[in-house]
Motif scaffolding. Structure first.
Motif, PDB file in Angstrom:
ATOM      1  N   ALA A  86       0.842  -1.205   0.000  1.00 29.04           N
ATOM      2  CA  ALA A  86       0.000   0.000   0.000  1.00 29.04           C
ATOM      3  C   ALA A  86       0.879   1.258   0.000  1.00 29.04           C
ATOM      4  CB  ALA A  86      -0.919  -0.001   1.217  1.00 29.04           C
ATOM      5  N   TYR A  87       2.008   1.175   0.679  1.00 27.48           N
ATOM      6  CA  TYR A  87       2.928   2.329   0.692  1.00 27.48           C
ATOM      7  C   TYR A  87       3.443   2.612  -0.716  1.00 27.48           C
ATOM      8  CZ  TYR A  87       6.682   5.445   2.241  1.00 27.48           C
ATOM      9  OH  TYR A  87       7.488   6.542   2.417  1.00 27.48           O
ATOM     10  N   ASN A  88       3.848   1.535  -1.416  1.00 30.33           N
ATOM     11  CA  ASN A  88       4.313   1.689  -2.799  1.00 30.33           C
ATOM     12  C   ASN A  88       3.207   2.232  -3.699  1.00 30.33           C
ATOM     13  OD1 ASN A  88       7.045   1.071  -2.871  1.00 30.33           O
ATOM     14  ND2 ASN A  88       6.706  -1.131  -3.035  1.00 30.33           N
ATOM     15  N   ASP A  89       2.003   1.716  -3.510  1.00 29.92           N
ATOM     16  CA  ASP A  89       0.879   2.153  -4.346  1.00 29.92           C
ATOM     17  C   ASP A  89       0.550   3.624  -4.101  1.00 29.92           C
ATOM     18  OD1 ASP A  89       0.702  -0.376  -5.364  1.00 29.92           O
ATOM     19  OD2 ASP A  89      -0.940  -1.019  -4.063  1.00 29.92           O
ATOM     20  N   THR A  90       0.732   4.068  -2.860  1.00 26.21           N
ATOM     21  CA  THR A  90       0.377   5.446  -2.492  1.00 26.21           C
ATOM     22  C   THR A  90       1.458   6.445  -2.898  1.00 26.21           C
ATOM     23  OG1 THR A  90      -0.866   4.614  -0.590  1.00 26.21           O
ATOM     24  CG2 THR A  90      -0.291   6.960  -0.584  1.00 26.21           C
ATOM     25  N   TYR A  91       2.723   6.076  -2.649  1.00 27.22           N
ATOM     26  CA  TYR A  91       3.809   7.056  -2.814  1.00 27.22           C
ATOM     27  C   TYR A  91       4.742   6.751  -3.977  1.00 27.22           C
ATOM     28  CZ  TYR A  91       2.220   8.222   1.881  1.00 27.22           C
ATOM     29  OH  TYR A  91       1.443   8.566   2.952  1.00 27.22           O
ATOM     30  N   GLY A  92       4.610   5.585  -4.580  1.00 26.34           N
ATOM     31  CA  GLY A  92       5.471   5.236  -5.701  1.00 26.34           C
ATOM     32  C   GLY A  92       6.684   4.418  -5.271  1.00 26.34           C
ATOM     33  N   HIS A  93       7.269   3.727  -6.230  1.00 24.84           N
ATOM     34  CA  HIS A  93       8.375   2.807  -5.908  1.00 24.84           C
ATOM     35  C   HIS A  93       9.648   3.528  -5.469  1.00 24.84           C
ATOM     36  CE1 HIS A  93       6.485  -0.992  -6.979  1.00 24.84           C
ATOM     37  NE2 HIS A  93       5.874  -0.343  -7.974  1.00 24.84           N
ATOM     38  N   GLN A  94       9.860   4.733  -5.956  1.00 28.31           N
ATOM     39  CA  GLN A  94      11.049   5.467  -5.531  1.00 28.31           C
ATOM     40  C   GLN A  94      10.972   5.798  -4.043  1.00 28.31           C
ATOM     41  OE1 GLN A  94      11.985   8.748  -8.066  1.00 28.31           O
ATOM     42  NE2 GLN A  94      13.793   9.365  -6.899  1.00 28.31           N
ATOM     43  N   ALA A  95       9.803   6.238  -3.603  1.00 30.96           N
ATOM     44  CA  ALA A  95       9.605   6.492  -2.170  1.00 30.96           C
ATOM     45  C   ALA A  95       9.691   5.184  -1.385  1.00 30.96           C
ATOM     46  CB  ALA A  95       8.252   7.166  -1.939  1.00 30.96           C
ATOM     47  N   GLY A  96       9.196   4.106  -1.992  1.00 36.87           N
ATOM     48  CA  GLY A  96       9.295   2.797  -1.342  1.00 36.87           C
ATOM     49  C   GLY A  96      10.733   2.384  -1.124  1.00 36.87           C
ATOM     50  N   ASP A  97      11.563   2.627  -2.134  1.00 43.23           N
ATOM     51  CA  ASP A  97      12.993   2.318  -1.996  1.00 43.23           C
ATOM     52  C   ASP A  97      13.622   3.137  -0.871  1.00 43.23           C
ATOM     53  OD1 ASP A  97      12.805   0.538  -4.058  1.00 43.23           O
ATOM     54  OD2 ASP A  97      13.775   1.813  -5.557  1.00 43.23           O
ATOM     55  N   GLU A  98      13.246   4.401  -0.787  1.00 39.32           N
ATOM     56  CA  GLU A  98      13.780   5.263   0.273  1.00 39.32           C
ATOM     57  C   GLU A  98      13.332   4.768   1.649  1.00 39.32           C
ATOM     58  OE1 GLU A  98      16.130   7.934   1.959  1.00 39.32           O
ATOM     59  OE2 GLU A  98      16.031   7.553  -0.215  1.00 39.32           O
ATOM     60  N   CYS A  99      12.112   4.289   1.728  1.00 45.25           N
ATOM     61  CA  CYS A  99      11.595   3.728   2.984  1.00 45.25           C
ATOM     62  C   CYS A  99      12.412   2.498   3.396  1.00 45.25           C
ATOM     63  CB  CYS A  99      10.128   3.372   2.822  1.00 45.25           C
ATOM     64  SG  CYS A  99       9.386   2.584   4.269  1.00 45.25           S
ATOM     65  N   LEU A 100      12.693   1.618   2.444  1.00 48.35           N
ATOM     66  CA  LEU A 100      13.507   0.421   2.719  1.00 48.35           C
ATOM     67  C   LEU A 100      14.890   0.808   3.230  1.00 48.35           C
ATOM     68  CD1 LEU A 100      12.560  -1.730  -0.413  1.00 48.35           C
ATOM     69  CD2 LEU A 100      11.939  -2.233   1.960  1.00 48.35           C
ATOM     70  N   LYS A 101      15.463   1.837   2.650  1.00 47.68           N
ATOM     71  CA  LYS A 101      16.793   2.301   3.079  1.00 47.68           C
ATOM     72  C   LYS A 101      16.756   2.797   4.520  1.00 47.68           C
ATOM     73  CE  LYS A 101      18.366   3.891  -1.493  1.00 47.68           C
ATOM     74  NZ  LYS A 101      18.743   5.101  -2.255  1.00 47.68           N
ATOM     75  N   GLN A 102      15.691   3.524   4.858  1.00 46.93           N
ATOM     76  CA  GLN A 102      15.596   4.051   6.226  1.00 46.93           C
ATOM     77  C   GLN A 102      15.411   2.931   7.243  1.00 46.93           C
ATOM     78  OE1 GLN A 102      13.792   7.744   7.277  1.00 46.93           O
ATOM     79  NE2 GLN A 102      13.153   8.159   5.148  1.00 46.93           N
ATOM     80  N   VAL A 103      14.605   1.956   6.905  1.00 51.43           N
ATOM     81  CA  VAL A 103      14.422   0.808   7.810  1.00 51.43           C
ATOM     82  C   VAL A 103      15.749   0.056   7.983  1.00 51.43           C
ATOM     83  CG1 VAL A 103      13.286  -1.426   8.098  1.00 51.43           C
ATOM     84  CG2 VAL A 103      11.970   0.556   7.289  1.00 51.43           C
ATOM     85  N   ALA A 104      16.460  -0.145   6.876  1.00 52.95           N
ATOM     86  CA  ALA A 104      17.755  -0.832   6.939  1.00 52.95           C
ATOM     87  C   ALA A 104      18.735  -0.063   7.824  1.00 52.95           C
ATOM     88  CB  ALA A 104      18.327  -0.989   5.527  1.00 52.95           C
ATOM     89  N   ASP A 105      18.694   1.260   7.737  1.00 52.05           N
ATOM     90  CA  ASP A 105      19.579   2.093   8.551  1.00 52.05           C
ATOM     91  C   ASP A 105      19.275   1.934  10.034  1.00 52.05           C
ATOM     92  OD1 ASP A 105      21.588   4.278   8.800  1.00 52.05           O
ATOM     93  OD2 ASP A 105      19.866   5.380   9.593  1.00 52.05           O
ATOM     94  N   ILE A 106      17.998   1.892  10.374  1.00 52.38           N
ATOM     95  CA  ILE A 106      17.598   1.699  11.778  1.00 52.38           C
ATOM     96  C   ILE A 106      18.066   0.337  12.286  1.00 52.38           C
ATOM     97  CG2 ILE A 106      15.601   1.359  13.294  1.00 52.38           C
ATOM     98  CD1 ILE A 106      14.164   3.487  11.505  1.00 52.38           C
ATOM     99  N   LEU A 107      17.874  -0.687  11.482  1.00 51.28           N
ATOM    100  CA  LEU A 107      18.303  -2.038  11.869  1.00 51.28           C
ATOM    101  C   LEU A 107      19.815  -2.088  12.064  1.00 51.28           C
ATOM    102  CD1 LEU A 107      16.069  -4.016   9.376  1.00 51.28           C
ATOM    103  CD2 LEU A 107      15.918  -4.170  11.851  1.00 51.28           C
ATOM    104  N   ARG A 108      20.555  -1.467  11.138  1.00 51.16           N
ATOM    105  CA  ARG A 108      22.016  -1.474  11.207  1.00 51.16           C
ATOM    106  C   ARG A 108      22.508  -0.823  12.505  1.00 51.16           C
ATOM    107  NH1 ARG A 108      22.928   1.740   7.339  1.00 51.16           N
ATOM    108  NH2 ARG A 108      22.932   0.277   5.607  1.00 51.16           N
TER     109      ARG A 108
END
Length: 331
Positions: free
Chosen positions: A206-228
């Protein structure tokens, strides 16, 4: 290996002798052979000259005032080591003790007075050739050492890239599988706890559908940063498990400790307040986490640990998402 071209690039010969007449005769003899020649009158001057410019060979008189040739030769070896040019000792002493002393001081060869000029020319030529061959050998060895170091560095970087998820710059599934196997075997030997956190971004489609795949990629990067940042220890491994799923390997960590790490990850993601209007549980991006822990039994695989973490993640989603659920693996 090519032969040296002494005619195009004449070697520099340093003559060290306190007798000016002998220096002159030696200079003429060496210049007739096409060599460049410099001369000094004692051992101190020899050391000073070599500090400024290393010659290709040194013709060194053994018996000189102030500093004799034996002492000068020893200091040359001490000061310049492997870079020291060959030393041809010229001595009027023709006894075994003097010969032994010359070689002990580091002389490459010796010749006695009165000088046999044909012998001197041949020995100088041979020593220069040998010195050139050794220098070329050391140069090639150094080139190979540098090349080997560069190849090793490139291989390490290649391995790093092979094990890295291109988008999030954390470990990929392949690297995760290898790390988990390695830690499972190690902790089975040590009989120490191993825990696993499986994370899934809630309503990511739903996030990808709402904001687009580029924003989705940025979201994945932020989650990965928090995990790291949450997995702080050197042995901890954070990886992208697939799509919007992430996984954290926590060696030497109990289920309780892993649950605390998972809650910390969930809390830090909430504090970033990444807006998610398509979420069914929050106005912001949230995580569901499944945690499993076990002391690995010997001669087993980590498949059960992964399955329990996956089951805990499924339970977290069923119970309403945006939460952490843990399973202690029964063995």
């Amino acid at each position: 290996m090519n032969e040296p071209d002494f005619h195009r690039d004449p070697p520099l010969i340093l003559i060290v002798d306190d007798e000016k007449t002998l220096r002159l005769v030696l200079r003429r003899a060496m210049e007739q052979e096409g060599y460049r020649v410099s001369e000094v009158g004692d051992g101190h001057q020899c050391l000073a000259f070599c500090t400024e410019q290393l010659p290709d060979i040194i013709l060194l008189d053994a018996m000189m005032p102030v500093m004799d040739g034996f002492t000068c030769c020893a200091q040359l070896q001490e000061r310049f080591g492997q870079k020291c040019p060959p030393v041809l000792m010229i001595t009027g002493l023709n006894n075994q003790e003097s010969v032994d002393r010359a070689f002990e001081a580091g002389a490459t060869d010796y010749i006695t007075k009165p000088i046999h000029w044909a012998v001197l020319r041949q020995r100088v030529r041979r020593l220069l050739h040998t010195h050139w061959v050794m220098a070329e050998l050391h140069r090639k060895i150094e080139q190979e050492r540098v090349l080997k170091a560069k190849l090793e560095e490139m291989n390490q970087e290649l391995q790093r890239l092979v094990d890295l998820d291109g988008l999030t710059q954390i470990a990929n599934r392949r690297a995760f599988d290898q790390a988990l196997q390695q830690e499972w075997k190690r902790l089975a030997r040590e009989q120490a706890p191993l825990s696993l956190i499986l994370c899934d971004i809630d309503f990511f489609k739903a996030y990808n559908d709402t904001y687009g795949h580029q924003a989705g990629d940025e979201c994945l990067k932020q989650v990965a940063d928090i995990l790291r940042k949450a997995a702080k220890r050197p042995a901890d491994v954070v990886a992208r498990y697939g799509g919007e799923e992430f996984v954290v390997i926590l060696p030497n960590t109990s289920l309780r400790g892993a649950m605390q790490v998972a809650e910390s990850i969930r809390s830090k993601l909430k504090s970033r307040a990444i807006v998610h209007e398509g979420s069914g549980v929050s106005k912001f991006v949230t995580l569901s986490c499944g945690v499993a822990g076990v002391i690995p039994p010997p001669k087993t695989t980590p498949d059960r640990l992964i399955a329990e973490a996956d089951q805990a993640l499924y339970k977290a989603k069923v119970e309403g998402r945006d939460r952490v659920v843990g399973n202690l693996v029964e063995v």
